[in-house]
Scaffold this motif. Structure first.
Motif, PDB file in Angstrom:
ATOM      1  N   LEU A 107      70.099  27.780  43.069  1.00  0.00           N
ATOM      2  CA  LEU A 107      71.340  28.344  42.517  1.00  0.00           C
ATOM      3  C   LEU A 107      72.240  28.642  43.698  1.00  0.00           C
ATOM      4  O   LEU A 107      71.988  29.596  44.427  1.00  0.00           O
ATOM      5  N   SER A 108      73.263  27.831  43.899  1.00  0.00           N
ATOM      6  CA  SER A 108      74.037  28.005  45.121  1.00  0.00           C
ATOM      7  C   SER A 108      75.447  27.472  44.982  1.00  0.00           C
ATOM      8  O   SER A 108      75.707  26.560  44.205  1.00  0.00           O
ATOM      9  N   ASN A 109      76.350  28.045  45.790  1.00  0.00           N
ATOM     10  CA  ASN A 109      77.706  27.497  45.873  1.00  0.00           C
ATOM     11  C   ASN A 109      77.680  26.150  46.581  1.00  0.00           C
ATOM     12  O   ASN A 109      78.631  25.393  46.508  1.00  0.00           O
ATOM     13  N   ALA A 110      76.595  25.885  47.303  1.00  0.00           N
ATOM     14  CA  ALA A 110      76.513  24.667  48.110  1.00  0.00           C
ATOM     15  C   ALA A 110      75.947  23.484  47.333  1.00  0.00           C
ATOM     16  O   ALA A 110      75.609  22.467  47.923  1.00  0.00           O
ATOM     17  N   VAL A 111      75.822  23.616  46.011  1.00  0.00           N
ATOM     18  CA  VAL A 111      75.351  22.474  45.213  1.00  0.00           C
ATOM     19  C   VAL A 111      76.340  22.135  44.097  1.00  0.00           C
ATOM     20  O   VAL A 111      75.955  21.789  42.996  1.00  0.00           O
ATOM     21  N   GLN A 112      77.632  22.226  44.417  1.00  0.00           N
ATOM     22  CA  GLN A 112      78.642  21.734  43.478  1.00  0.00           C
ATOM     23  C   GLN A 112      78.470  20.216  43.411  1.00  0.00           C
ATOM     24  O   GLN A 112      77.819  19.624  44.274  1.00  0.00           O
ATOM     25  N   LYS A 113      79.077  19.597  42.414  1.00  0.00           N
ATOM     26  CA  LYS A 113      78.910  18.150  42.246  1.00  0.00           C
ATOM     27  C   LYS A 113      79.276  17.365  43.515  1.00  0.00           C
ATOM     28  O   LYS A 113      78.771  16.287  43.754  1.00  0.00           O
ATOM     29  N   LYS A 161      76.337  28.084  41.525  1.00  0.00           N
ATOM     30  CA  LYS A 161      76.365  29.524  41.250  1.00  0.00           C
ATOM     31  C   LYS A 161      77.388  29.828  40.174  1.00  0.00           C
ATOM     32  O   LYS A 161      78.477  29.289  40.182  1.00  0.00           O
ATOM     33  N   PRO A 162      77.053  30.722  39.256  1.00  0.00           N
ATOM     34  CA  PRO A 162      78.022  31.091  38.216  1.00  0.00           C
ATOM     35  C   PRO A 162      79.305  31.639  38.836  1.00  0.00           C
ATOM     36  O   PRO A 162      79.237  32.538  39.666  1.00  0.00           O
TER      37      PRO A 162
END
Length: 142
Positions: free
Chosen positions: A82-88, A108-109
Motif C-alpha cells: 500500500l504505497s504512493n509509489a505504486v500508482q499506475k 495509498k488511499p
C-alpha cells in the motif's frame, strides 16, 4: 471462521489509523500488529504470524522492498503493498516488489484529496480477503 490476521507496516501514523479504521469495519479482519518500518515489521511477523501483511514502500530503517524480500525469504506471507509509489505510472516499483514476492499492490488511499473512501475501503477489504487464501512460497534472498 477465524479472522484474517493483518499486520500493518507503515511509517505514517495517519495512514495506519486510516487503514485500521477501514479494516476494522470488516468482521472478517483483525489488525494484529502495527510497525513503523520494515525492521520493526520483520520482528512482528516472526512473533504474530499474520495471514496478510500490508506494507508501505517508502520507510526509514528498512523500506518496503527490502522488507518484502526479507519476509518472503524467512516467513513467506501474502503481502499487499500500500504505497504512493505504486500508482499506475510507477511500473518499475511495481515490478520490483512483485518480483520480490508481493502478491498485490494498491495505491495509498487519497482520502484527503476527496477520494471515495468507501470504495477504497471495499477494495482494501476484498484484496485482503483474497490474499488471505493465497499460497505463497519462499523466495531465497539472492
Amino acid at each position: 471462521m477465524a479472522k484474517i490476521k493483518v499486520l500493518l507496516v507503515e511509517d505514517s501514523a495517519v495512514a495506519i489509523n486510516i487503514y485500521e479504521k477501514m479494516l476494522s469495519s470488516s468482521s472478517h479482519i483483525e489488525v494484529v500488529g502495527k510497525a513503523k518500518d520494515g525492521k520493526e515489521g520483520l520482528a512482528l511477523v516472526a512473533k504474530l504470524n499474520p495471514d496478510v501483511i500490508c506494507t508501505d514502500l517508502q520507510m526509514p530503517e528498512m523500506d518496503g522492498l527490502e522488507f518484502t524480500k526479507q519476509v518472503m525469504a524467512k516467513y513467506p506471507t501474502p503481502i499487499l503493498v500500500l504505497s504512493n509509489a505504486v500508482q499506475k505510472s510507477d511500473i518499475d516499483n511495481i515490478y520490483e516488489v512483485m518480483k520480490a514476492g508481493a502478491v498485490d499492490v494498491m495505491a495509498k488511499p487519497q482520502t484527503a484529496l476527496g477520494g471515495n473512501s468507501d470504495s477504497m475501503q471495499n477494495e482494501l477489504i476484498v484484496k485482503i480477503r483474497v490474499l488471505a487464501n493465497k499460497e505463497v512460497t519462499a523466495i531465497p534472498l539472492s
